[in-house]
Structure formats: structure tokens, C-alpha cells
Design a protein around this motif. Sequence first.
Motif, short mmCIF file in Angstrom:
data_model
loop_
_atom_site.label_atom_id
_atom_site.label_comp_id
_atom_site.label_asym_id
_atom_site.label_seq_id
_atom_site.Cartn_x
_atom_site.Cartn_y
_atom_site.Cartn_z
N ASP A 299 0.80 -1.21 0.00
CA ASP A 299 0.00 0.00 0.00
C ASP A 299 0.84 1.27 0.00
OD1 ASP A 299 -2.76 1.21 0.35
OD2 ASP A 299 -1.72 2.09 2.06
N SER B 283 -14.81 -3.34 8.30
CA SER B 283 -13.54 -3.52 7.59
C SER B 283 -12.34 -3.35 8.52
CB SER B 283 -13.44 -2.52 6.43
OG SER B 283 -13.52 -1.18 6.90
N HIS C 270 -10.83 -2.49 1.09
CA HIS C 270 -11.19 -1.62 2.20
C HIS C 270 -10.26 -1.76 3.40
CE1 HIS C 270 -14.73 -0.67 -0.03
NE2 HIS C 270 -15.25 -1.89 0.07
N SER C 271 -9.71 -2.96 3.66
CA SER C 271 -8.89 -3.20 4.86
C SER C 271 -7.42 -3.05 4.52
CB SER C 271 -9.16 -4.61 5.41
OG SER C 271 -10.50 -4.78 5.78
N LYS C 272 -6.71 -2.30 5.36
CA LYS C 272 -5.26 -2.20 5.27
C LYS C 272 -4.69 -2.94 6.47
CE LYS C 272 -5.26 2.21 2.79
NZ LYS C 272 -4.74 3.59 2.74
N TRP D 258 -0.56 -3.51 3.77
CA TRP D 258 -0.89 -4.24 2.54
C TRP D 258 -2.39 -4.18 2.32
CZ3 TRP D 258 3.35 -6.50 -0.01
CH2 TRP D 258 4.54 -6.51 0.73
N ARG D 259 -2.78 -4.37 1.07
CA ARG D 259 -4.20 -4.44 0.71
C ARG D 259 -4.43 -5.59 -0.27
NH1 ARG D 259 -7.13 1.07 -0.99
NH2 ARG D 259 -5.17 1.54 -2.03
N GLU E 281 -6.24 -6.82 -3.45
CA GLU E 281 -6.87 -6.19 -4.61
C GLU E 281 -7.80 -7.14 -5.35
OE1 GLU E 281 -4.89 -4.93 -8.64
OE2 GLU E 281 -4.71 -3.24 -7.24
N TYR F 235 -12.20 0.01 -6.19
CA TYR F 235 -11.50 1.24 -5.86
C TYR F 235 -12.39 2.44 -6.18
CZ TYR F 235 -7.10 -1.30 -5.33
OH TYR F 235 -6.11 -2.14 -4.90
#
Length: 936
Positions: A393, A517, A525-527, A569-570, A572, A588
Motif C-alpha cells: 500500500d 472492515s 477496504h482493509s489495510k 498491505w491491501r 486487490e 476502488y
Amino acid sequence: MAHLESMRYRKQPGVAAVYEDAAVISGMSAGTINSSGGSSSEAYGADDAANSRSDLGYSYEKKDLDYLVSQIPSGSGIAGGPSSQYATADRQHPRLSISKNQWITLAFIVLAAAYVRLWRLSNPANVVFDEVHFGKFAGKYINGTYFFDVHPPLAKMMFAAAGKFVGYDGVFDFKNIGDDYIAAGVPYIGMRLLPALLGLSMVPITYITLAALGHAADACALGSLLIAFENALLTQSRLILLDASLIFFTGLTVMCWALFFTESHRPFGNKWWAYLLLTGVNLGNALSCKWVGLFLIATIGVWTLKDLWEKLGDLSITPAQYFKHFVARAVALIVVPVVVYLFWFQIHFMALHKSGDGNAFMSPEFQNSLDGVSLGHTPRDIYFGSRIRIRHDATNAGYLHSHLSNYETGSKQQQITLYGFRDDNNYWVITRTDADEEAFQNSTDPHALQQIKDGDIVRLMHWRTHRRMHSHNERPPVTTNDYQNEVSGYGWEGFKGDSNDHWRVQILEGDSSIPDSKKKLMAIHSKFRLIHVNQRCALFSNRKKLPKWAHEQVEVTCMKSAKFPKTLWRIESNVNENIPKDAPLAEYRRPGLIAKVMEANSVMWRVNNGLTKSHPYESRPHTWPWMRRGMAFWGGDTRGIYLLGTPILWWMSFGAVIIFAGVQVVLFFRDRRGFHDRLLGARERYMESVGFVFVGWVLHWIPFFLMGRQLFLHHYLPALWLAILALVGSIDLFTRRLSRKVRQVLMIGLLLVTIRMYFQYSHIAYGSQWSSQGCQRSKWFKSWDYDCNRYAPLGSSKPSPPAVPSTALFNMVHDKGVVPDIGQQPVAIVQNHGGPGALNHKNDPAAAGAPPPAENFDPLEHENKLNEPAPRVHQDHLNSNSDRLDKDMKKKATEVHPHRDMPVADEAIHGENFVGGGGAIQQPVNAPQASTIAAA
């Protein structure tokens, strides 16, 4: 022109010092000046003047000094006349008064400057220096394809508009210095005309600025002529480069600010508001050309604080009036520049609406706003057993990736990297640990979907190679710190793995519109972080590239005590056949203007700070005022362009600002001792005019000392213009006591020396023919390393040197700044494209070790290669090697302890990248070649 008396006095004990230089004109007491500007017929003598001011306790010694009578506005009521709440401001800031004759004089000066600035604008008919960047960017604006640059957009958009106006179609790519414009049909003269006209505009801007600062007509003429014949400003404004636009808007800002103070006697009038708002608009324009505009904002900000502080001490200004002054300046000098900056970025984003080679620098949300990019949507909730693609991210460097290549250091297990494009090797299957899997299989519903939550322990198995993401107490190949561990792919299909494959999910950020999230793992939505259970380190990347044996992809490590941003991190993409078709989706969002501007500027800041690669012609700020060394722009067989200023102006202007600083220090200590020197009656004007440009010079020079990035001589040019104003202002104020003839001799002498130096160094400014003798005579310092060997001796014709079209030879000169030993004959090193941009060097003691001309270089080589795809190999070859590797690893696994890391087979494949399986390779949606970014 009237005579203002200068008063040098001794302060009497117990009496406050009050400066009233503007109050005694032509030997007349200030008390005799009436509200209409008239005076009595009687003039005071020295004793009478002292007695008439006996209440102040001063003893004066009067001197004559030429000064502008307009400094005392009619009706101001200074010192004896009717009171005026703005009398203080009127004494400090003169009104602007330019006569008809002065306008005629300025017109002739502009005509002469136009000849100097526009002469032979077509020469050379080749790409020069950073025209390779900014000309290309103009073409991308015309074509609408997105690119990334480290500078704000206004100046580049101005070049695009000029190119569009003169017929440039955006096809010519400005790829190499020396490429022929004429052969390609590029209307380059029209594009160069824009910076030339902006540079020419600095001549009248200088004149009006000096007049607004209260200087005499002859000083204004001198200043504008010095700017017209200054070689560095001339050279920089004849090419498709950003600095002409930056200096133009800097000059406009300073001029409007000086004009604003000429209206201080009529606050909140139409002209007052116009000049104040124009100052703010041009502040925004300067900042929108280059971030050096921040130094200009600091200059105006410092002087604004000074002005407000003085008004705060003026009891004639009511609190309501003071508040109006404060709000007016806050709106005009803060809000307006911000709005202008955002406006030009909005135009920038509207023009660059197509997907282009700058996508890789930006976030997925940003890319999703471009035409031709569709990142689509994916199931939102992440369950055990899902096949996911994980994106780093913080850096936008790419996806968590692995392939059938092993590290050549450390454990020599399978590489895990960041890879910039989307392909099948970016997919990972997220699974439970063995213990959790056994418990789940014994549950009442072993086939139910189980969503991953914050704190769950998971394993990540590479989808194609079946290796699990693994970490242990081994050092990474590049970052070898003790607190960083290697991250590798370990195991084989059917192998259950060990506890070094266990990672804890730690969700740190979520979407505010979806509260869950932050508790449950969701795509996009979640990091989250991945914390290694055994080593207590976090999965981390810092944009460091691996060696060539790892395809120069980006290193991934497990870092202890790592900061949050680079461990985020995300997910995708999310694929799971068991997810219901009506499950919620995630995609997104398209960011708004403010979000896009903030992201673009954040990336610009990071990349700017990363421009640390050395260049043969870079220089440091302490060498600029002395002009220790110039900078080569272009070289032909018998001609060359080299950025070098006019020595007399650079040195004298530097002396003027240093003298100002020294004088202020001396005055400060003498004031503390009770000696209030009047500097021949010019102290207030010296502080207001020269002091203002001195502050600007300091704030345009000192900040460069704090920068670690590449710096070049042209970064000093805005400060140079301000220093020349300081020089002319100082000459004007301290020669007014001299006779008119002596004053004019001094000014004309400086002008003639400047013009003489202009002619001497114009050959390297215009890229025109020269003689080797004249070139050698012009080299006052050895550090002025322009090449005189390219020019023929007087009275002879010099044959062109033999061309050596060798890439290796050219690179050796360009990269290392040395000339190879290839005999005693002059050598012309030509570029591969065969253009006329050949460079001449001679292998002799004088030229040995001389740096090359400032050739086209990529200051973002690290950034540009960050997301390049790794080499692809034939699928069948990889499959056969994969089978042999699995068999060999299984064989060796029986010889080691089951809880130890598995040894890597000797036959492991090195330098190959596994891509996809069965079928066509998945081509990334955005797979452009990285852009070339300008550092200038």
C-alpha cells in the motif's frame, strides 16, 4: 526631485529615538509643510532646525541628499500637518510615479533587449539539454496521455499550449539530445519563443519593480539593462526549460508586491486590492511551475509579518482596521495561491485523462480515474481458501510475488519480491494452520465459509509453485541489518510446512463507510499487516531493488519494530468459487481533486528526495554566487551551449547582499550603544527596498543547503535576479550624494563592462561560432570547463574531428566524466541516432578528466525500473524444471530434521521467472514503459 536632509544626531539621555528623515525637505522644517503640500517661505538653519525640535532632545548635523519628493504625500500631515493614521506607512513606502519620458526610455530598452533575447532563436536546430523532458511532456499534454514529473504542471502546460498553437502534433518524442528538429518537422522555434518572451518580460518587470521600490529613473534603467544582458538568464530563457516561467512569475510577484506598498496611503482602494490579489495569483503561478515558488511564498510571508507587526504598534489604526488588514492578507496571500495551485492541477488532470506511462507511480484509486483503466470489482469478504492478490500500500511498487528463482545468498530458497505488473505469479492462497484446519474439519460444518478476522493466524501458499511464504533468522540479500529477516518461498506440493510459515493478520485501517472492515479482512477496504508469529517481525518493503539475478525486482523482508506505513498491505483481487454470486463487492473509489493533488504531491516529494544520483555537472549552493562552474547544455562539431553567467554581475550582486547584511549587523550594535546612524539619510529606504530583496535572496539560496538531491547552477537564477535588484538599489541610494556626472559615470561604467562580458560569452549562450583563442582567453578559472578545442583558431578552418559512433565510448564519457585514451587526435563522440549533436574532446592534459556535456540522463532510473516486468521464459521449460526441482527437494527433505528449513536443490533455477500456467500469459492492464522524469 527635492533635497531631503540627512540628520546624524546624538541621542540625549532619557529621550526616545524618533526617525524623521522624511520630515525635513530642502532645509525646511517639517512643521512648515501644510496639508496641501505647501511650505512657508522661510528656511531654518542648522541651529534653528535643532531648536525647533528641541522637544525631542536631538542635535542635528544636516547633509543634502537627493530624494523623491513623492515620499511625502500631500495631506499626510507628517510632523506638523494634520494627523494621518497612515503617515508611518507613507514615510516608508513611496508612491509610484513614472513619467512619459521614462516610459519612452523603457520602450527603447525593451527593443534592445528583444534583439538580444530573440536573436538566432532557431540555433541550434537540435534537442538541447532538458528539452528532452519538457518537450516530450508538451507532446503528452497534446495527446492526453498521463505522465509523471517531479515538478508542478503550469510551465509544462504553457509549453504544450505554445506547441499546439504553432502546430506541434505531439508525435516527436524529444528522445535524445542532438535529435534534428528540422528533419522531424517540429515547430521548435515557436515553442522556444514562449520562454524567450517570458525572459524578455523580465526587463520591464525589473524597471517597474525598482521604480515601485522608490529608486530613481536612471537606476531603474540600469537595472533593466543589466537583466537584458545577463548571460545566464539569456541562455536559460532561449530553450524549452521551466526556469524562464518560474523567474517570470517570481518577477511578477515581487513587482505586484512592491506596487501594493505604493498604495499604502489608500488602503482597501481598487488599486490596493488589485495589486494584493495579483501578488497572490502570481504566488500560486510560481508555485505551480516549480516548488522553488515556496521560497517566494516565504519571502512575501516574512515581509507581511513585518508589515502587520508595524501596524500593530501604530495606535492610529483601530482594532477593526487592523483585523481587516489581517484578513485581506490572509485571503490574498494564502487562500488565493492555494486556489490557483489547485486550479492548474485540475487543468492538468483534465488534459491528461488517458492511461499512460505515469500510471505505475500512482495508487490504484488514482489509476482508476484514468480513461482506459478499469480495475473492476472483486468479492469484498476474504475467506480461508480464497486466492488473493496482495498489493503493497505505501510504495505502489507492486504486488507480493514469487517465481521459480532462488536467492543466491542466505537460505537460497525461492525468491519473494514485489512485482509491478499483474500476472498469475502474484496470486496466493490464504489457508489455516494445520492445527486450525484439523479443528475446523472436526466442526459441525466443515464446508462452511469462514471469514478471516483481525488477529487470525494464516498461511500464504504461492498459487503456482505451491511454496509457502516463510521467514527465519536469515539476512536478506540487500538489506542485511540484524533486525531484518529474509522472506522466502519454502516447501513443495503436499508438504505440510512448519511454524515459520505462520503469520498473524493485524488490521490497522478500514473504510469509514464499512465499520466491519477494521475487524474483518476485506478486499480493498482493509489495510493490514502480516506479523510473523515466531520472529515477531512484520512483512515489509522499502523499494530497494534486488540484484540482476533476482530480475531487479523489489526486495521484501520481515522487519522487527517496523513503522506502520511500509508494512501496510491491501488485497486487490479475491477469487473463491464458494462465495455466493450475490456477495457484496468491493472496488476502488475514484478520488476527488483534493485527494489526487495530495497524492501527486506526495509522490513528487518522495521522488524529489530520491534524486541523489551524481551527475557530472551538478554543483552545490556554496559555489553558485561565485559562479565557480557552469553547465554544458549542448555540443556540436564547432559550436556549443554552456550555462555561464556574467561574472561582474554575479560577483558584485553577491557583494551587495553581503554588504547589506554586514551593515545591518554594524547598525544594530551601534544602535545599542546610542549611535543612530542615518546612512546619509537613506537608512529607511535602504532597509525597505534592499532589505526586502535581501530577504528574498536569502530565502531563495539558503534552503538549497538543506537538500541532498541533485542541484545545478540554474537553481540560483531566481536568487540572482533578486541580488541584482539589491546591487542596483544600493548603487542608487549611496551615489545620490555624488555629483550627477560621477553617478552617471559609475552606472554607465558598470553597464559597459556588463555589455562587454555579454559579447565575450555570448558564443556559448547562443551556440555560435568562436575562435579557440577567444575561448581560451575567456576562461578565467580552470573550473569553467567549456570545451575550447571544438573552435578553430583565428584565420584558419579547422576540419571536423573523426566521429566515433561507439555506445560504450559515449557511455564511458557520459557516466564517468573522463575522456578515454584514444590517441592525440580530437574525437567527436556521436550518439547512436546519428544526429548532429556530436561532442568534441581532446586527449590532452588540459582536457583530461573534463566532464562531458550535460547529456540526457534519467534521474529516476531507480523509479523507472521499479515496475518493469521480469524476463519471461518458455512455459514448458519452466514446467520441466519445476518437476525436477520438486523431486530433488522431496528427496533431500528426508535427510533433514522435519522442523528445520528445507535445503534447496543444487539444480534450482536461477534467473528465470515463472509466469502463469497453461494458456496465455495474463497481460497487465497498465503495463507501460516507465517515463523519463526531469530533475532540473
